[in-house]
Motif scaffolding. Structure first.
Motif, PDB file in Angstrom:
ATOM      1  N   LYS A 245       0.839  -1.195   0.000  1.00  0.00           N
ATOM      2  CA  LYS A 245       0.000   0.000   0.000  1.00  0.00           C
ATOM      3  C   LYS A 245       0.875   1.247   0.000  1.00  0.00           C
ATOM      4  O   LYS A 245       2.003   1.228   0.518  1.00  0.00           O
ATOM      5  N   ASP A 246       0.342   2.305  -0.570  1.00  0.00           N
ATOM      6  CA  ASP A 246       1.066   3.568  -0.579  1.00  0.00           C
ATOM      7  C   ASP A 246       1.149   4.109   0.841  1.00  0.00           C
ATOM      8  O   ASP A 246       0.226   3.936   1.641  1.00  0.00           O
TER       9      ASP A 246
ATOM     10  N   LYS B  28     -11.285   3.874  -7.222  1.00  0.00           N
ATOM     11  CA  LYS B  28     -10.139   4.714  -6.876  1.00  0.00           C
ATOM     12  C   LYS B  28     -10.165   5.279  -5.457  1.00  0.00           C
ATOM     13  O   LYS B  28      -9.331   6.121  -5.135  1.00  0.00           O
ATOM     14  N   HIS B  29     -11.101   4.874  -4.607  1.00  0.00           N
ATOM     15  CA  HIS B  29     -11.235   5.548  -3.313  1.00  0.00           C
ATOM     16  C   HIS B  29     -10.010   5.374  -2.417  1.00  0.00           C
ATOM     17  O   HIS B  29      -9.773   6.192  -1.526  1.00  0.00           O
ATOM     18  N   GLU B  30      -9.215   4.343  -2.644  1.00  0.00           N
ATOM     19  CA  GLU B  30      -8.014   4.145  -1.829  1.00  0.00           C
ATOM     20  C   GLU B  30      -6.770   4.750  -2.475  1.00  0.00           C
ATOM     21  O   GLU B  30      -5.703   4.744  -1.858  1.00  0.00           O
ATOM     22  N   GLU B  31      -6.907   5.257  -3.671  1.00  0.00           N
ATOM     23  CA  GLU B  31      -5.748   5.797  -4.396  1.00  0.00           C
ATOM     24  C   GLU B  31      -5.613   7.291  -4.107  1.00  0.00           C
ATOM     25  O   GLU B  31      -6.448   8.090  -4.510  1.00  0.00           O
ATOM     26  N   GLU B  32      -4.568   7.657  -3.416  1.00  0.00           N
ATOM     27  CA  GLU B  32      -4.378   9.046  -3.022  1.00  0.00           C
ATOM     28  C   GLU B  32      -4.124   9.930  -4.242  1.00  0.00           C
ATOM     29  O   GLU B  32      -3.330   9.604  -5.116  1.00  0.00           O
TER      30      GLU B  32
ATOM     31  N   ALA C 279      -6.206  10.598  -6.650  1.00  0.00           N
ATOM     32  CA  ALA C 279      -7.044  10.286  -7.816  1.00  0.00           C
ATOM     33  C   ALA C 279      -8.210  11.264  -7.891  1.00  0.00           C
ATOM     34  O   ALA C 279      -8.793  11.643  -6.882  1.00  0.00           O
TER      35      ALA C 279
ATOM     36  N   TRP D  50      -9.763  10.553 -14.099  1.00  0.00           N
ATOM     37  CA  TRP D  50     -10.274   9.201 -14.368  1.00  0.00           C
ATOM     38  C   TRP D  50     -11.096   9.184 -15.644  1.00  0.00           C
ATOM     39  O   TRP D  50     -11.002   8.235 -16.445  1.00  0.00           O
TER      40      TRP D  50
END
Length: 818
Positions: free
Chosen positions: A211-212, A787-791, A793, A798
């Motif tokens: 994870k980032d 994309k909710h977990e991608e900081e 985004a 998109w």
């Protein structure tokens, strides 16, 4: 700095000339060497590269053609007394004159790199003066001419603290130019993990989970590394979002510059503002050194130059982003102009030189010291066309009361005092409310409702884009009043745009606050002079004279200013001040209220609206907080935002699988399912036989089907199902799908009676907008799920990747309901 002249041979001069090709031919005795023109050489009978050593000590090494310097060469002037350095020219020659690209280093240490013609600076070039000042721009016959920027040298050189958005190559190059340390988050994290520190162990957990790293940990790493450097720091490609940038101030990271290299999709202006950095400077990879000069400069002169002087009407840019636009003389501000502060406020005034009597000429005044600034008045600069139009609206618009009975939707809850068209998301959590603009007395009712729902706080989102002012009537009720036109009293003005839609948020905010104050001032003035003539938007011919309690506080719905500390203080205050006017019973404690303005037009919906709302939702505590959306009517964008909030919560908090779902099905259950599948297939065949228009059953227009089909991994139907279920939870009277069909029906009814009329076009626009909201909700839900977990985004970027979805949404603008 003046250009040293080439020495021509004196008659008794002696010099030598050696051809590199053969090393032969020592030439002596000037009369025999020079032709009558004193420039060409008698015995230079063949072309080639040669070194000429002159009697005065000058040296030329380069190419000779036609008995003169032609092509590339380098001329070094012998250093003279008083020179700081050896002067030289290296570049192109034509017929013994500097011509083409070349670099000249002057005796005082100045340097010119650029184009030459006929021995003079001519064309584009950069001159770095001995003082450290730099000019980059056009030249003509030796003087500055054309478009150009003059960067004044910095007064001091503190360590660099730079945000650099661009390639890794840019970071390496900037490190060479500045000597600062490049901070690499991954390298810093690797060092902490290797050291097995507490922070390293926490980082290792994210690394092993692939994870980032969270923003908080990244900023902690950067802050520690930045504080340990003494030579300054460069941070590459971070922050990339405003959320990340906002964390800089908490970590006491204060960037002094920001450079964006090449094309970048990030909102660099907002990020710079959030991080506390000056406005960003854009540059190509080849212009890094010039970009560095600009960000370090104490100020910049920008404009047209003629004969070495900047044009009378030019711009002087200050380090904080403020600027003077006006008159100049001898490349200095001199005369009238507008001083624009960094936040967009314009002050008209005048720069005038300080004058003292000339001791040598009685009665004459001469300049002494720099020019001084004197405001002519404190009014803003002449506004651009868009702002001027809004200012006219504020002065001349009709006054509309927002809480008119005609705006009440019969199927919605209008029984809560002061809260028109109240609706709530069914089957909480989350607790999401929507309503029309409340009265001031209605605001505590929202807090009571939240408390009854066991919420410990309320977050109110005002989506209105126009100026709204509350005034207390003689009947004791505080209603809100906004500007409208008599021709379209139901439509709201968009007052958030400054001179252009791309204006910086800070500038837009400053402009809006001024419009808000002007509107409030007008209402108060007219109220004190005898009352207001107010239009009922549902019935424009119905006008009323309303008297007000002019001693009551004035409150603006959209203002972010605090309440006046003194009872008689003038000016608008924040909506939370309304709670101070509410005397709650001793046994009744209200939950706290937070508040934010997020203007979302009821006439359009753009991807940026979705991104702003999603950003806001990420910061909400749905377990304890009731989220409320309000606009003028409680319709339009409000149901869309309520559904989007519910879907966001659903993604972040997926429902648990029912017990026994994973158990094996028995034989009877499997047969039952097979029978259901056959029944569904039969129903589908019968529906097809009825030849309904493709996709129009239950609001499924072709554009919706196109979006569903384009959602990745075949999950479109699941996404749409979740959207439809959430839409139905908003309230049956506000069903977004039903809105489409109602709008379509209304359009066709008008079209049949008045084809092509303005009324028909308005109905068509509303039908398209209803379809756009529903289709956008499906696309936005797909985005959040993916994309909710991608900081960092964003829905906007998109959509660039999802071409089919983007094209489907764009097609709604021309969708033909006929």
């Amino acid at each position: 700095a003046k250009t040293p002249k080439h020495e021509t041979m004196a008659e008794d001069a002696v010099y030598e000339l050696t051809f590199k090709a053969d090393g032969e031919g020592e030439l002596k005795d000037a009369p025999e060497v020079l032709n009558e023109d004193k420039k060409s050489y008698k015995f230079l009978t063949k072309d080639g590269e040669a070194t000429g050593k002159f009697a005065n000590g000058d040296v030329f090494e380069g190419k000779y053609t036609n008995l003169m310097r032609n092509g590339p060469g380098k001329y070094i002037f012998k250093k003279q007394e008083g020179w700081k350095c050896e002067a030289s020219y290296e570049g192109e020659y034509k017929d013994d004159k500097k011509h083409g690209m070349g670099v000249f280093i002057y005796p005082d240490g100045g340097k010119y790199t650029g184009q030459w013609e006929n021995d003079l600076r001519h064309g584009e070039g950069v001159y770095t003066y001995a003082s450290g000042d730099v000019y980059k721009g056009g030249w003509k016959e030796g003087t500055k001419h054309g478009e150009g920027v003059y960067a004044y040298a910095p007064k001091d050189s503190p360590p660099v603290k730079m945000l650099l958005i661009g390639s890794k190559d840019a970071s390496a190059e900037m490190e060479k130019l500045t000597g600062a340390t490049v901070l690499d988050v991954n390298a810093l994290a690797a060092a902490e993990i290797k050291a097995e520190s507490d922070l390293g162990k926490e980082l290792k957990g994210f690394q092993e989970a692939k994870k980032d790293f969270p923003t908080t940990l990244k900023v902690t790493l950067i802050a520690a590394a930045a504080k340990s450097t003494t030579n300054g720091w460069i941070l590459s490609d971070f922050p990339s979002t405003t959320e990340q940038a906002e964390s800089f101030a908490k970590a006491e990271l204060y960037p002094t510059s920001m450079i964006v290299v090449g094309d970048s999709k990030i909102d660099s202006t907002s990020i710079a503002s959030a991080a506390g950095a000056p406005p960003p400077v854009s540059a190509t990879p080849a212009e890094l050194e010039w970009a560095l000069i600009k960000v370090k400069a104490s100020s910049l002169l920008v404009g047209e130059w003629t004969n070495g002087q900047i044009a009378p009407n030019s711009t002087w840019i200050l380090p904080d982003g403020g600027k003077f636009i006006g008159k100049f003389a001898k490349s200095q501000p001199n005369g009238e102009g507008v001083l624009m502060t960094a936040n967009g406020t314009g002050i008209r005034g005048k720069f005038a030189p300080s004058l003292v009597p000339d001791p040598e000429d009685e009665g004459k005044m001469i300049p002494a010291g720099p020019a001084s600034w004197t405001p002519i008045n404190l009014k803003t600069a002449p506004p651009p066309a868009a702002l001027a139009r809004l200012e006219r609206i504020v002065r001349r618009a009709r006054i509309r009361v927002d809480q008119d009975s005609g705006a009440a939707v019969e199927a919605l809850d209008n029984t809560i005092p002061g809260i028109p068209n109240f609706q709530a998301l069914d089957d909480a959590p989350p607790r999401v409310f929507g309503f029309a603009t409340p009265t001031l007395e209605g605001i505590p009712e929202i807090l009571k409702r939240a408390k009854a729902e066991e919420m410990s706080k309320v977050f109110l989102v005002n989506t209105r884009a126009d100026t709204v002012v509350y005034l207390k009537g003689e009947d004791g009720k505080s209603l809100s009043y906004s500007p409208c036109s008599l021709a379209a009293p139901l439509r709201s003005y968009d007052m958030t745009v400054a001179d252009n839609p791309a204006a910086e948020d800070e500038q837009k905010g400053a402009v809006f606050k001024k419009l808000e104050i002007d509107w409030a001032t007008r209402l108060v003035t007219e109220a004190k002079e005898g009352g207001l003539t107010v239009v009922n938007p549902s019935n424009p011919s119905d006008r009323a004279e309303i008297k007000f309690d002019t001693t009551a506080p004035l409150t603006c719905l959209t203002s972010s200013r605090p309440a006046p500390e003194e009872e008689d203080a003038a000016g608008p205050c924040e909506i939370k001040a309304a709670l101070g006017q509410y005397e709650a019973p001793e046994d009744e404690a209200l939950v706290p209220l937070s508040y934010e303005n997020l203007a979302v037009s009821d006439d359009s919906l753009v991807p940026a609206d979705v991104d702003r709302i999603v950003k806001m939702l990420k910061e909400r505590d749905f377990g304890a907080e009731a989220v409320c959306f309000c606009n003028r009517t409680g319709q339009g964008c409000v149901p869309f935002l309520m559904a989007l909030s519910g879907l966001f919560y659903l993604v972040k908090n997926p429902p648990a699988a029912p017990e026994g779902e994973a158990e094996e099905k028995n034989e009877d259950e499997e047969k039952k399912e097979e029978g259901q599948k056959e029944e569904k297939a039969k129903e589908a065949a019968e529906a097809k036989a009825e030849e309904k228009p493709k996709g129009e059953a239950e609001g499924e227009f072709p554009v919706v089907l196109a979006i569903v089909a384009a959602i990745a991994e075949g999950k479109g139907q699941d996404v749409k199902k979740e959207v439809d279920e959430m839409v139905s939870r908003c309230n049956q009277a506000s069903d977004l799908k039903a809105d489409i069909l109602k709008a379509k029906t209304a359009y066709k009814a008008v079209e049949e009676k008045a084809m092509g009329s303005e009324e028909a076009q308005e109905a068509l626009a509303q039908a398209r907008l209803a379809l756009q909201r529903y289709a956008t909700l499906i696309a936005a839900h797909a985005f959040v799920k993916a994309k909710h977990e991608e900081e960092g985004a964003t829905f906007e970027t998109w959509l660039e990747e999802q071409k089919a979805i983007k094209e489907a949404l764009a097609s709604i603008e021309t969708y033909d309901f006929a």
